[in-house]
Write a protein that holds these residues in place. Structure first.
Motif, PDB file in Angstrom:
ATOM      1  N   THR A 186     -11.237  -4.895  -1.351  1.00 55.30           N
ATOM      2  CA  THR A 186     -11.486  -4.064  -0.175  1.00 55.30           C
ATOM      3  C   THR A 186     -10.642  -2.800  -0.269  1.00 55.30           C
ATOM      4  O   THR A 186      -9.825  -2.644  -1.182  1.00 55.30           O
ATOM      5  N   GLU A 187     -10.810  -1.934   0.712  1.00 56.43           N
ATOM      6  CA  GLU A 187      -9.984  -0.732   0.791  1.00 56.43           C
ATOM      7  C   GLU A 187      -8.502  -1.109   0.870  1.00 56.43           C
ATOM      8  O   GLU A 187      -7.651  -0.486   0.244  1.00 56.43           O
ATOM      9  N   GLU A 188      -8.208  -2.144   1.636  1.00 58.96           N
ATOM     10  CA  GLU A 188      -6.821  -2.586   1.793  1.00 58.96           C
ATOM     11  C   GLU A 188      -6.247  -3.099   0.469  1.00 58.96           C
ATOM     12  O   GLU A 188      -5.137  -2.733   0.077  1.00 58.96           O
ATOM     13  N   CYS A 226      -7.238  -2.356  -2.485  1.00 62.81           N
ATOM     14  CA  CYS A 226      -7.122  -1.210  -3.384  1.00 62.81           C
ATOM     15  C   CYS A 226      -5.875  -0.387  -3.050  1.00 62.81           C
ATOM     16  O   CYS A 226      -5.221   0.150  -3.945  1.00 62.81           O
TER      17      CYS A 226
END
Length: 123
Positions: A40-42, A44
């Motif tokens: 996810t963005e988190e 990453c």
């Protein structure tokens, strides 16, 4: 994102990504129903942080501790700040040492450049 996509995006091997997750350098990555990692963005963001800090010389142990403290929640804010301040001090010291080394190299190079012109090396 798949592990292959993340690997390509951050120029880090898939094995290294798995290793970072296994040792707790980054929090556990979400999985799809079939067990495939789904970054996810988190997650990453954690990879970006780890890559940045490692390239600056921050130890794996410090990053693991930081990750663990973060997962414990807001009660660890002061401990996380202190850990980051300690790492900053180490980096400042390392940068000063590198500046001194660079000065010494520049001096030596200038002496060799002068010697190339004169044919005599003198210190």
């Amino acid at each position: 994102m798949t592990i292959a996509e993340v690997s390509k995006k951050y120029d880090i091997t898939q094995d290294t990504l798995r290793y970072y997750e296994r040792i707790g350098l980054i929090p556990a990555v979400e999985r799809t129903k079939s067990g495939i990692r789904n970054y996810t963005e988190e997650s990453c963001g954690w990879i970006e942080l780890a890559k940045c800090m490692r390239s600056a010389g921050v130890s794996i142990e410090s990053l693991i501790e930081y990750c663990a403290l973060t997962q414990e929640g807001d009660s660890t804010i002061s401990a996380r700040k202190e850990l980051l301040e300690d790492e900053r001090e180490k980096l400042v010291k390392k940068m000063k040492e590198m500046e001194e080394t660079l000065k010494r190299l520049n001096y030596k190079i200038s002496k060799y450049e002068e010697a190339e012109k004169t044919g005599v090396l003198s210190w």
